[in-house]
Design a protein around this motif. Structure first.
Motif, PDB file in Angstrom:
ATOM      1  N   SER A 220       2.953  -2.357  -6.428  1.00  0.00           N
ATOM      2  CA  SER A 220       2.913  -1.175  -7.273  1.00  0.00           C
ATOM      3  C   SER A 220       1.558  -0.488  -7.089  1.00  0.00           C
ATOM      4  CB  SER A 220       3.123  -1.588  -8.728  1.00  0.00           C
ATOM      5  OG  SER A 220       2.932  -0.482  -9.566  1.00  0.00           O
ATOM      6  N   VAL A 221       1.566   0.819  -6.910  1.00  0.00           N
ATOM      7  CA  VAL A 221       0.323   1.592  -6.802  1.00  0.00           C
ATOM      8  C   VAL A 221       0.468   2.823  -7.694  1.00  0.00           C
ATOM      9  CG1 VAL A 221      -1.138   3.006  -5.292  1.00  0.00           C
ATOM     10  CG2 VAL A 221      -0.202   0.853  -4.426  1.00  0.00           C
ATOM     11  N   GLY A 222      -0.437   2.947  -8.672  1.00  0.00           N
ATOM     12  CA  GLY A 222      -0.419   4.119  -9.549  1.00  0.00           C
ATOM     13  C   GLY A 222       0.888   4.292 -10.298  1.00  0.00           C
ATOM     14  N   GLY A 223       1.565   3.170 -10.592  1.00  0.00           N
ATOM     15  CA  GLY A 223       2.830   3.227 -11.315  1.00  0.00           C
ATOM     16  C   GLY A 223       4.026   3.461 -10.415  1.00  0.00           C
ATOM     17  N   LEU A 224       3.794   3.516  -9.120  1.00  0.00           N
ATOM     18  CA  LEU A 224       4.865   3.757  -8.159  1.00  0.00           C
ATOM     19  C   LEU A 224       5.209   2.453  -7.460  1.00  0.00           C
ATOM     20  CD1 LEU A 224       5.996   6.617  -7.403  1.00  0.00           C
ATOM     21  CD2 LEU A 224       4.649   6.432  -5.318  1.00  0.00           C
ATOM     22  N   ASP A 225       6.506   2.235  -7.236  1.00  0.00           N
ATOM     23  CA  ASP A 225       6.915   1.067  -6.451  1.00  0.00           C
ATOM     24  C   ASP A 225       6.608   1.337  -4.984  1.00  0.00           C
ATOM     25  OD1 ASP A 225       7.883  -0.168  -8.702  1.00  0.00           O
ATOM     26  OD2 ASP A 225       9.924   0.612  -8.443  1.00  0.00           O
ATOM     27  N   ILE A 226       6.000   0.353  -4.332  1.00  0.00           N
ATOM     28  CA  ILE A 226       5.701   0.518  -2.915  1.00  0.00           C
ATOM     29  C   ILE A 226       6.180  -0.712  -2.138  1.00  0.00           C
ATOM     30  CG2 ILE A 226       3.689   2.008  -3.333  1.00  0.00           C
ATOM     31  CD1 ILE A 226       2.857  -1.346  -2.052  1.00  0.00           C
ATOM     32  N   VAL A 227       6.383  -0.514  -0.865  1.00  0.00           N
ATOM     33  CA  VAL A 227       6.544  -1.647   0.044  1.00  0.00           C
ATOM     34  C   VAL A 227       5.511  -1.477   1.143  1.00  0.00           C
ATOM     35  CG1 VAL A 227       8.047  -2.987   1.542  1.00  0.00           C
ATOM     36  CG2 VAL A 227       9.044  -1.684  -0.342  1.00  0.00           C
ATOM     37  N   ARG A 228       4.631  -2.460   1.283  1.00  0.00           N
ATOM     38  CA  ARG A 228       3.586  -2.411   2.313  1.00  0.00           C
ATOM     39  C   ARG A 228       4.134  -3.092   3.563  1.00  0.00           C
ATOM     40  NH1 ARG A 228      -1.791  -3.066  -0.301  1.00  0.00           N
ATOM     41  NH2 ARG A 228      -0.988  -1.050  -0.968  1.00  0.00           N
ATOM     42  N   VAL A 229       4.364  -2.300   4.605  1.00  0.00           N
ATOM     43  CA  VAL A 229       4.903  -2.884   5.845  1.00  0.00           C
ATOM     44  C   VAL A 229       3.814  -3.111   6.888  1.00  0.00           C
ATOM     45  CG1 VAL A 229       7.236  -2.014   5.480  1.00  0.00           C
ATOM     46  CG2 VAL A 229       5.615  -0.624   6.777  1.00  0.00           C
ATOM     47  N   LEU A 230       2.649  -2.506   6.668  1.00  0.00           N
ATOM     48  CA  LEU A 230       1.492  -2.755   7.528  1.00  0.00           C
ATOM     49  C   LEU A 230       0.246  -2.711   6.661  1.00  0.00           C
ATOM     50  CD1 LEU A 230       1.600  -3.035  10.706  1.00  0.00           C
ATOM     51  CD2 LEU A 230       0.549  -0.770  10.796  1.00  0.00           C
ATOM     52  N   PRO A 231      -0.738  -3.608   6.850  1.00  0.00           N
ATOM     53  CA  PRO A 231      -0.730  -4.735   7.788  1.00  0.00           C
ATOM     54  C   PRO A 231       0.337  -5.765   7.408  1.00  0.00           C
ATOM     55  CG  PRO A 231      -2.699  -4.793   6.381  1.00  0.00           C
ATOM     56  CD  PRO A 231      -1.968  -3.554   6.052  1.00  0.00           C
ATOM     57  N   THR A 232       0.762  -6.525   8.388  1.00  0.00           N
ATOM     58  CA  THR A 232       1.764  -7.551   8.162  1.00  0.00           C
ATOM     59  C   THR A 232       1.256  -8.856   8.769  1.00  0.00           C
ATOM     60  OG1 THR A 232       4.120  -8.055   8.421  1.00  0.00           O
ATOM     61  CG2 THR A 232       3.073  -6.961  10.269  1.00  0.00           C
ATOM     62  N   LYS A 233       1.926  -9.936   8.437  1.00  0.00           N
ATOM     63  CA  LYS A 233       1.486 -11.264   8.872  1.00  0.00           C
ATOM     64  C   LYS A 233       1.214 -11.294  10.380  1.00  0.00           C
ATOM     65  CE  LYS A 233       3.388 -15.926   8.112  1.00  0.00           C
ATOM     66  NZ  LYS A 233       2.214 -16.698   8.137  1.00  0.00           N
ATOM     67  N   GLY A 234      -0.018 -11.631  10.738  1.00  0.00           N
ATOM     68  CA  GLY A 234      -0.364 -11.776  12.149  1.00  0.00           C
ATOM     69  C   GLY A 234      -0.544 -10.466  12.880  1.00  0.00           C
ATOM     70  N   ARG A 235      -0.419  -9.365  12.156  1.00  0.00           N
ATOM     71  CA  ARG A 235      -0.494  -8.088  12.844  1.00  0.00           C
ATOM     72  C   ARG A 235      -1.176  -7.061  11.939  1.00  0.00           C
ATOM     73  NH1 ARG A 235       2.421  -6.028  17.251  1.00  0.00           N
ATOM     74  NH2 ARG A 235       1.416  -4.038  17.605  1.00  0.00           N
ATOM     75  N   ARG A 236      -2.362  -6.605  12.333  1.00  0.00           N
ATOM     76  CA  ARG A 236      -3.119  -5.683  11.485  1.00  0.00           C
ATOM     77  C   ARG A 236      -2.881  -4.232  11.842  1.00  0.00           C
ATOM     78  NH1 ARG A 236      -8.183  -7.304   8.801  1.00  0.00           N
ATOM     79  NH2 ARG A 236      -7.115  -8.904   7.653  1.00  0.00           N
ATOM     80  N   THR A 237      -2.701  -3.945  13.135  1.00  0.00           N
ATOM     81  CA  THR A 237      -2.642  -2.549  13.570  1.00  0.00           C
ATOM     82  C   THR A 237      -1.517  -2.337  14.583  1.00  0.00           C
ATOM     83  OG1 THR A 237      -4.275  -3.067  15.291  1.00  0.00           O
ATOM     84  CG2 THR A 237      -5.121  -2.113  13.261  1.00  0.00           C
ATOM     85  N   VAL A 238      -1.038  -1.091  14.616  1.00  0.00           N
ATOM     86  CA  VAL A 238      -0.141  -0.618  15.676  1.00  0.00           C
ATOM     87  C   VAL A 238      -0.805   0.648  16.199  1.00  0.00           C
ATOM     88  CG1 VAL A 238       2.135   0.314  16.222  1.00  0.00           C
ATOM     89  CG2 VAL A 238       1.933  -1.617  14.641  1.00  0.00           C
ATOM     90  N   GLY A 239      -1.388   0.592  17.402  1.00  0.00           N
ATOM     91  CA  GLY A 239      -2.298   1.669  17.789  1.00  0.00           C
ATOM     92  C   GLY A 239      -3.380   1.732  16.726  1.00  0.00           C
TER      93      GLY A 239
END
Ligand code: MN
Length: 289
Positions: free
Chosen positions: A11-30
């Motif tokens: 949750s961020v600022g009362g909004l539901d979020i899904v954090r897909v990056l960074p993810t396990k074992g992987r910090r960046t894509v480009g």
């Protein structure tokens, strides 16, 4: 080989979020180092999103709204409404602060960060609002190019490194995209499942496409699926991320934390917003104080 990873709900600022990056074992894509889906809450009468002034360093925020409306304000004195189809791109450099306030009840969109490269991350702050983006049509989809170049179309937004970010609105049938083999990519479904080179990816998940890929097939799993395709040259530098900061060392993160904590106005000038500012959590590596 394509890898699938599940995001984490929060949750961020009362909004539901899904954090897909960074993810396990992987910090960046480009240079993409952070991707949050902003989702309409389940509640029937939700409070609008309200994110008070908070700081950033070493990154550009890329804000993309699909449904709803918000007002961005920042240390440069910017006060900018953002609506679907418009791009907000804020670059922190050495330091900036901003606030976000939804003016609609719900928001559907994506909040993304680009890690700045070494040669610009200590530089000045900047803000770009792009009211209209170039769009391309292909059999099976309509695409908006937020940053970089894709399908023969180039975004007017200025970014610090070789990167691409596209919103794909998918219809029936697979679309074959030419990929840059020097880029790594990810596909982030926002509404509806998406087939990425035959792999089913649901919203809340990310498909990671490695360097060396020369074409990517993307297909709607449902009519009306929508997804982000993000990519770029591998960063080639090890970044350190903590809270709202992207740096290279823990000392840099500590310094940014202290500058925000003591209200260093040179680094993080005030934001034209009436929402209370957000205090930084204490970095876990510091002694309790
Ligand atoms: Mn922010």
């Amino acid at each position: 080989m394509i890898e699938l990873r599940e995001g984490r709900h929060g949750s961020v600022g009362g909004l539901d979020i899904v954090r897909v990056l960074p993810t396990k074992g992987r910090r960046t894509v480009g240079p993409w180092c952070f991707v949050d889906l902003m989702l309409p809450p389940d509640a029937t009468d939700p409070d609008p999103m309200e994110v008070g002034p908070h700081p950033h360093i070493g990154l550009s925020t890329v804000t993309w709204i699909m449904e709803g409306e918000a007002i961005h304000s920042d240390s440069l004195g910017t006060i900018q409404p953002i609506r679907p189809g418009q791009l907000n791109l804020m670059t922190a450099g050495h330091g900036i602060a901003h606030a976000e306030l939804a003016t609609s009840r719900t928001i559907l969109g994506v909040q993304m960060w680009l890690a700045q490269p070494e040669d610009t991350r200590h530089g000045g702050r900047a803000f770009q609002h792009v009211p209209e983006l170039p769009v391309f049509e292909q059999p099976g989809c309509t695409g908006s190019v937020l940053v970089g170049q894709f399908a023969g179309v180039t975004s007017p937004a200025s970014v610090d490194s070789a990167t691409v970010g596209v919103d794909l609105d998918l219809r029936k049938g697979a679309t074959q995209f030419v990929a840059d083999p020097g880029f790594e990519y990810c596909v982030v479904p926002v509404t509806g499942p998406v087939l990425v080179s035959g792999h089913r990816v649901d919203p809340g998940w990310v498909a990671l496409v490695p360097e060396g890929t020369s074409d990517i097939s993307i297909e709607a799993g449902n009519v009306g699926s929508r997804c982000m395709l993000l990519g770029g040259s591998p960063l080639g530098e090890r970044i350190q991320m903590w809270w709202n900061f992207v740096a290279r060392t823990r000392d840099e993160l500590t310094e940014a934390f202290r500058d925000w904590e003591r209200g260093n106005d040179d680094r993080f000038p005030g934001v034209p917003s009436t929402i209370p500012r957000i205090d930084a959590p204490r970095p876990p590596w510091l002694a309790p104080g």
